[in-house]
Motif scaffolding. Structure first.
Motif, PDB file in Angstrom:
ATOM      1  N   PRO A  14       0.821  -1.296  -0.668  1.00 50.43           N
ATOM      2  CA  PRO A  14      -0.129  -0.202   0.171  1.00 50.43           C
ATOM      3  C   PRO A  14       0.774   1.550  -0.241  1.00 50.43           C
ATOM      4  O   PRO A  14       0.510   2.066  -0.684  1.00 50.43           O
ATOM      5  N   ALA A  15       2.064   1.470   0.834  1.00 53.07           N
ATOM      6  CA  ALA A  15       2.686   2.850   0.657  1.00 53.07           C
ATOM      7  C   ALA A  15       3.204   2.966  -0.717  1.00 53.07           C
ATOM      8  O   ALA A  15       2.903   3.934  -1.012  1.00 53.07           O
ATOM      9  N   GLY A  16       4.500   2.009  -0.797  1.00 51.89           N
ATOM     10  CA  GLY A  16       4.456   1.772  -2.647  1.00 51.89           C
ATOM     11  C   GLY A  16       3.910   2.296  -3.702  1.00 51.89           C
ATOM     12  O   GLY A  16       3.866   3.469  -4.433  1.00 51.89           O
ATOM     13  N   TYR A  33      10.045  -1.967  -7.785  1.00 54.61           N
ATOM     14  CA  TYR A  33      11.081  -2.680  -7.652  1.00 54.61           C
ATOM     15  C   TYR A  33      10.015  -3.868  -6.537  1.00 54.61           C
ATOM     16  O   TYR A  33      10.354  -3.381  -5.345  1.00 54.61           O
ATOM     17  N   GLU A  34       9.759  -4.925  -6.994  1.00 52.34           N
ATOM     18  CA  GLU A  34       8.647  -5.673  -6.001  1.00 52.34           C
ATOM     19  C   GLU A  34       9.317  -6.904  -6.214  1.00 52.34           C
ATOM     20  O   GLU A  34       9.911  -7.257  -7.772  1.00 52.34           O
ATOM     21  N   SER A  35       9.536  -7.695  -4.910  1.00 58.26           N
ATOM     22  CA  SER A  35       9.480  -9.255  -5.402  1.00 58.26           C
ATOM     23  C   SER A  35       8.780 -10.036  -5.499  1.00 58.26           C
ATOM     24  O   SER A  35       9.398 -11.672  -6.115  1.00 58.26           O
ATOM     25  N   ASP A 111     -11.372  -5.883   1.629  1.00 53.50           N
ATOM     26  CA  ASP A 111     -10.445  -6.589   1.265  1.00 53.50           C
ATOM     27  C   ASP A 111      -8.389  -5.782   0.996  1.00 53.50           C
ATOM     28  O   ASP A 111      -8.888  -5.046  -0.301  1.00 53.50           O
ATOM     29  N   ARG A 112      -8.113  -6.554   0.672  1.00 49.93           N
ATOM     30  CA  ARG A 112      -6.928  -5.951   0.235  1.00 49.93           C
ATOM     31  C   ARG A 112      -6.211  -5.949  -0.502  1.00 49.93           C
ATOM     32  O   ARG A 112      -5.681  -5.539  -0.987  1.00 49.93           O
ATOM     33  N   VAL A 113      -6.951  -7.283  -1.389  1.00 51.03           N
ATOM     34  CA  VAL A 113      -6.197  -7.124  -2.335  1.00 51.03           C
ATOM     35  C   VAL A 113      -7.403  -6.328  -2.868  1.00 51.03           C
ATOM     36  O   VAL A 113      -6.721  -6.153  -4.136  1.00 51.03           O
ATOM     37  N   LYS A 133      13.564  -8.969  -6.454  1.00 48.75           N
ATOM     38  CA  LYS A 133      14.175  -8.823  -5.042  1.00 48.75           C
ATOM     39  C   LYS A 133      15.557  -8.101  -4.293  1.00 48.75           C
ATOM     40  O   LYS A 133      16.256  -8.351  -4.955  1.00 48.75           O
ATOM     41  N   LEU A 134      15.076  -7.445  -3.746  1.00 48.13           N
ATOM     42  CA  LEU A 134      16.480  -5.950  -3.468  1.00 48.13           C
ATOM     43  C   LEU A 134      17.272  -6.882  -2.151  1.00 48.13           C
ATOM     44  O   LEU A 134      16.257  -7.306  -1.816  1.00 48.13           O
ATOM     45  N   LEU A 135      18.370  -6.857  -2.886  1.00 45.46           N
ATOM     46  CA  LEU A 135      19.300  -8.414  -2.022  1.00 45.46           C
ATOM     47  C   LEU A 135      20.250  -7.082  -1.264  1.00 45.46           C
ATOM     48  O   LEU A 135      19.914  -7.073   0.017  1.00 45.46           O
ATOM     49  N   GLY A 316       5.906   3.457   5.397  1.00 42.59           N
ATOM     50  CA  GLY A 316       4.940   2.360   6.081  1.00 42.59           C
ATOM     51  C   GLY A 316       6.212   1.856   7.178  1.00 42.59           C
ATOM     52  O   GLY A 316       6.853   1.964   7.671  1.00 42.59           O
ATOM     53  N   ASP A 317       5.533   0.253   7.063  1.00 43.61           N
ATOM     54  CA  ASP A 317       6.157  -0.906   7.727  1.00 43.61           C
ATOM     55  C   ASP A 317       8.001  -0.719   7.414  1.00 43.61           C
ATOM     56  O   ASP A 317       8.441  -1.147   8.587  1.00 43.61           O
ATOM     57  N   ALA A 318       8.207  -0.419   6.800  1.00 42.03           N
ATOM     58  CA  ALA A 318       9.584  -1.016   6.597  1.00 42.03           C
ATOM     59  C   ALA A 318      10.167   0.511   7.419  1.00 42.03           C
ATOM     60  O   ALA A 318      11.487   0.516   8.054  1.00 42.03           O
ATOM     61  N   GLY A 329      -1.833   0.930  10.445  1.00 43.75           N
ATOM     62  CA  GLY A 329      -0.572   0.134   9.925  1.00 43.75           C
ATOM     63  C   GLY A 329      -1.109   1.033   8.539  1.00 43.75           C
ATOM     64  O   GLY A 329       0.296   1.400   8.187  1.00 43.75           O
ATOM     65  N   VAL A 330      -1.958   0.313   7.755  1.00 39.27           N
ATOM     66  CA  VAL A 330      -2.005   0.529   6.304  1.00 39.27           C
ATOM     67  C   VAL A 330      -2.432   2.211   6.363  1.00 39.27           C
ATOM     68  O   VAL A 330      -2.335   2.845   5.395  1.00 39.27           O
ATOM     69  N   ASN A 331      -2.963   2.898   7.503  1.00 39.63           N
ATOM     70  CA  ASN A 331      -2.907   3.344   7.222  1.00 39.63           C
ATOM     71  C   ASN A 331      -1.985   5.076   7.257  1.00 39.63           C
ATOM     72  O   ASN A 331      -2.429   5.745   6.864  1.00 39.63           O
TER      73      ASN A 331
HETATM   74  C1  LIG Z   1      -1.987 -10.120  10.758  1.00 34.74           C
HETATM   75  C2  LIG Z   1      -1.640  -8.671  10.063  1.00 34.74           C
HETATM   76  C3  LIG Z   1      -2.842  -7.851  10.173  1.00 34.74           C
HETATM   77  C4  LIG Z   1      -3.104  -6.881  10.226  1.00 34.74           C
HETATM   78  N1  LIG Z   1      -3.805  -5.795   9.965  1.00 34.74           N
HETATM   79  C5  LIG Z   1      -4.222  -4.543  10.067  1.00 34.74           C
HETATM   80  C6  LIG Z   1      -5.494  -4.311  10.404  1.00 34.74           C
HETATM   81  O1  LIG Z   1      -6.610  -4.600  10.141  1.00 34.74           O
HETATM   82  N2  LIG Z   1      -5.789  -2.353   9.442  1.00 34.74           N
HETATM   83  C7  LIG Z   1      -4.149  -1.703   9.251  1.00 34.74           C
HETATM   84  O2  LIG Z   1      -4.476  -0.215   9.508  1.00 34.74           O
HETATM   85  N3  LIG Z   1      -3.438  -2.710   9.202  1.00 34.74           N
HETATM   86  C8  LIG Z   1      -2.726  -4.172   9.421  1.00 34.74           C
HETATM   87  N4  LIG Z   1      -1.725  -4.526   8.892  1.00 34.74           N
HETATM   88  C9  LIG Z   1      -0.467  -3.868   8.644  1.00 34.74           C
HETATM   89  C10 LIG Z   1      -1.042  -3.352   7.620  1.00 34.74           C
HETATM   90  O3  LIG Z   1      -0.661  -5.281   6.556  1.00 34.74           O
HETATM   91  C11 LIG Z   1       0.767  -2.925   6.836  1.00 34.74           C
HETATM   92  O4  LIG Z   1       1.104  -2.065   7.907  1.00 34.74           O
HETATM   93  C12 LIG Z   1       0.399  -2.281   5.607  1.00 34.74           C
HETATM   94  O5  LIG Z   1       0.195  -3.631   4.831  1.00 34.74           O
HETATM   95  C13 LIG Z   1       1.739  -1.830   5.214  1.00 34.74           C
HETATM   96  O6  LIG Z   1       1.803  -0.847   4.325  1.00 34.74           O
HETATM   97  P1  LIG Z   1       3.580  -1.217   3.574  1.00 34.74           P
HETATM   98  O7  LIG Z   1       3.643  -1.259   2.125  1.00 34.74           O
HETATM   99  O8  LIG Z   1       4.547  -0.840   4.423  1.00 34.74           O
HETATM  100  O9  LIG Z   1       4.466  -2.851   3.557  1.00 34.74           O
HETATM  101  P2  LIG Z   1       3.940  -4.270   2.916  1.00 34.74           P
HETATM  102  O10 LIG Z   1       2.077  -4.071   2.837  1.00 34.74           O
HETATM  103  O11 LIG Z   1       4.046  -5.341   4.180  1.00 34.74           O
HETATM  104  O12 LIG Z   1       4.028  -3.864   1.577  1.00 34.74           O
HETATM  105  C14 LIG Z   1       5.187  -4.341   1.493  1.00 34.74           C
HETATM  106  C15 LIG Z   1       5.742  -4.788  -0.066  1.00 34.74           C
HETATM  107  O13 LIG Z   1       7.694  -4.853  -0.403  1.00 34.74           O
HETATM  108  C16 LIG Z   1       7.288  -6.242  -1.250  1.00 34.74           C
HETATM  109  N5  LIG Z   1       9.284  -6.680  -0.249  1.00 34.74           N
HETATM  110  C17 LIG Z   1       9.530  -6.774   0.771  1.00 34.74           C
HETATM  111  N6  LIG Z   1      10.663  -6.929   0.049  1.00 34.74           N
HETATM  112  C18 LIG Z   1      11.447  -6.787  -0.819  1.00 34.74           C
HETATM  113  C19 LIG Z   1      12.646  -6.793  -1.360  1.00 34.74           C
HETATM  114  N7  LIG Z   1      13.173  -7.605  -0.840  1.00 34.74           N
HETATM  115  N8  LIG Z   1      12.665  -6.782  -3.189  1.00 34.74           N
HETATM  116  C20 LIG Z   1      11.343  -5.824  -3.400  1.00 34.74           C
HETATM  117  N9  LIG Z   1      10.129  -6.147  -2.965  1.00 34.74           N
HETATM  118  C21 LIG Z   1      10.261  -6.364  -0.990  1.00 34.74           C
HETATM  119  C22 LIG Z   1       7.031  -7.497  -0.046  1.00 34.74           C
HETATM  120  O14 LIG Z   1       6.464  -8.114  -1.077  1.00 34.74           O
HETATM  121  C23 LIG Z   1       5.172  -6.759   0.275  1.00 34.74           C
HETATM  122  O15 LIG Z   1       4.537  -6.461  -1.573  1.00 34.74           O
HETATM  123  C24 LIG Z   1      -1.445  -6.235   9.707  1.00 34.74           C
HETATM  124  C25 LIG Z   1      -1.239  -6.334   9.732  1.00 34.74           C
HETATM  125  C26 LIG Z   1      -0.485  -7.748   9.999  1.00 34.74           C
HETATM  126  C27 LIG Z   1       1.324  -8.556   9.754  1.00 34.74           C
END
Ligand SMILES: Cc1cc2nc3c(=O)[nH]c(=O)nc-3n(C[C@H](O)[C@H](O)[C@H](O)COP(=O)(O)OP(=O)(O)OC[C@H]3O[C@@H](n4cnc5c(N)ncnc54)[C@H](O)[C@@H]3O)c2cc1C
Length: 408
Positions: A14-16, A33-35, A111-113, A133-135, A316-318, A329-331
């Motif tokens: 969602p962040a990227g 770049y997505e793994s 739905d996340r998807v 996949k970034l190394l 985001g999560d990173a 988290g997603v927000n």
């Molecule tokens: C069990 C669970 C339930 C959750 N429920 C909620 C909820 O109800 N509400 C809410 O707001 N948040 C929820 N979250 C948190 C939310 O899912 C995350 O905060 C959100 O997805 C973060 O988005 P992001 O884009 O930062 O990271 P991610 O969604 O983790 O996306 C990271 C992307 O980077 C890719 N990637 C990873 N490593 C590499 C690499 N080395 N090279 C290239 N690509 C790579 C991955 O494949 C992925 O596509 C939940 C999390 C979990 C684990």
């Protein structure tokens, strides 16, 4: 004329994706770049509620709010809270959620998807390089005329491919970010909670009891050292995902002796950790038989920050991985994307910026973005941490029920 900055985003979560959309709307070129091999590969399951001031605001600015509303499930906000013995303390399937405090309402589920599809479909063709996949990342110092030294980045991927001369590198690659080591040595640590994710697909047709019991949205039970979190998802005309969570040491899942792939995993889990619960709660675990995934809840330190580095940042999560116990988290991730895009746009368009080099402007934008992002991350991570302590305590269900009733 100088060429435009080369922008690389790592991760199509969602962040990227949100950042890429916002940048493209404002004439920035960028590549993700997505793994993963393609958009269909992973179980993207689960449902997310988007809040007005963060997730929904980012979609609004990205011109995607109407598309979101087509698929959002406002009824998914309904919450039911149950005590460990099965007593129902609160059920908005019956009452509606009209007496919720404002900050807890207008959070439709999607739905996340589906959210990912909306964002993916909004990008220019070819934006995403799948299966990359970034190394690791190398930082290269380059000398450039009067503006002096600057840093660019070289990306090394697991397939041996390399991308050079990246001017702006954004790590949106989630919990185990490979960009993060450029900024900090901090790594995620185990929060103390392991969640067993259980699915029951197509419940309306296959298990009407489960469908009715969980209701239109979420059904939660919180207790000392354990919780059950059930949520209705839209896929397959109504599916239920249940997390059976326990406070246990990091290696519990491996050392418990439970064969998670075996047919008796659910029975053993109930017997050992939920045996004194009401029968309905036990059925939630026992009758969710379509899939089982062990998930440990990891987190970064609350209040994590680093010294700003020109040309590289995290989203985001990173940047601020937190456990899912505040559902934010997603927000926060999408708010990060919005704020970084705003900072980059304002640093590109301002009069002062037009007289500066691109790398100077990028450095200024990153600093501006990170100052607010650190604070947003800290506040939300603290809230999540506090929720985790409250939820996994003996009065966890009662306390949340009291808050929803407006008694606190
Ligand atoms: C069990 C669970 C339930 C959750 N429920 C909620 C909820 O109800 N509400 C809410 O707001 N948040 C929820 N979250 C948190 C939310 O899912 C995350 O905060 C959100 O997805 C973060 O988005 P992001 O884009 O930062 O990271 P991610 O969604 O983790 O996306 C990271 C992307 O980077 C890719 N990637 C990873 N490593 C590499 C690499 N080395 N090279 C290239 N690509 C790579 C991955 O494949 C992925 O596509 C939940 C999390 C979990 C684990």
């Amino acid at each position: 004329m100088m060429s435009p900055p080369k922008i690389a985003l790592i991760g199509a979560g969602p962040a990227g994706l949100t950042l890429a959309r916002l940048l493209q709307q404002n004439q920035f070129n960028c590549t993700i770049y997505e793994s993963e091999v393609d958009r269909y590969v992973r179980n993207q399951g689960g449902t997310l509620d988007l809040h007005t001031k963060t997730g929904q605001l980012a979609l609004k600015e990205a011109g995607l709010l109407e598309e979101f509303k087509k698929y959002a499930r406002p009824e998914g906000e309904c919450m039911k809270l149950v005590k460990h013995d099965g007593t129902v303390l609160w059920d908005e399937n019956e009452t509606g959620n009209s007496n919720r405090v404002a900050e807890d309402s207008d959070r439709p589920e999607i739905d996340r998807v589906r959210l990912r599809d909306i964002l993916l479909d909004s990008l220019q063709p070819g934006t995403i390089k799948w299966n990359r996949k970034l190394l690791r990342v190398d930082a290269d110092t380059k000398t450039r005329g009067i503006s002096g030294d600057r840093e660019t980045y070289t990306l090394h991927f697991t397939d041996g491919s390399v991308e050079k001369d990246i001017d702006l590198l954004v790590g949106a690659d989630g919990a185990w970010s490979k960009v993060r080591p450029l900024l900090t040595d901090e790594q995620p640590f185990y929060s103390g909670i392991t969640c067993i994710e259980l699915w029951s697909l197509g419940v309306d047709a296959k298990n009407p009891w489960l469908s009715r019991y969980v209701g239109k949205g979420s059904c939660f039970m919180f207790d000392e050292g354990r919780a059950l979190l059930c949520q209705r998802n839209g896929e397959q005309n109504g599916s239920v995902r249940t997390y059976a969570c326990v406070r246990m040491p990091e290696k519990w899942a491996e050392e418990s002796g439970i064969d998670w792939a075996g047919t008796h995993a659910r029975e053993t889990l109930v017997e050992r950790h939920f045996n004194d619960c009401g029968d309905d709660l036990k059925r939630l675990i026992l009758e969710s038989r379509d899939e089982l995934i062990v998930r440990k809840a990891w987190m970064l330190p609350v209040g994590i920050k680093w010294e700003s580095r020109p040309g590289v940042t995290l989203l985001g999560d990173a940047a601020h991985l937190m456990t899912p116990f505040a559902g934010v988290g997603v927000n926060v991730a999408m708010a990060d994307a919005l704020e970084l895009a705003r900072a980059l746009i304002s640093c590109k368009d301002s009069v002062v910026a037009k007289e500066s080099s691109d790398d100077h402007n990028i450095a200024v934008a990153i600093k501006q973005y990170e100052t607010e992002m650190f604070e947003r991350g800290r506040q939300n991570a603290q809230k999540t941490w506090d929720n985790m302590q409250g939820h996994f305590s003996a009065n966890g269900s009662e306390e949340l029920a009291a808050r929803l009733k407006g008694h606190n």
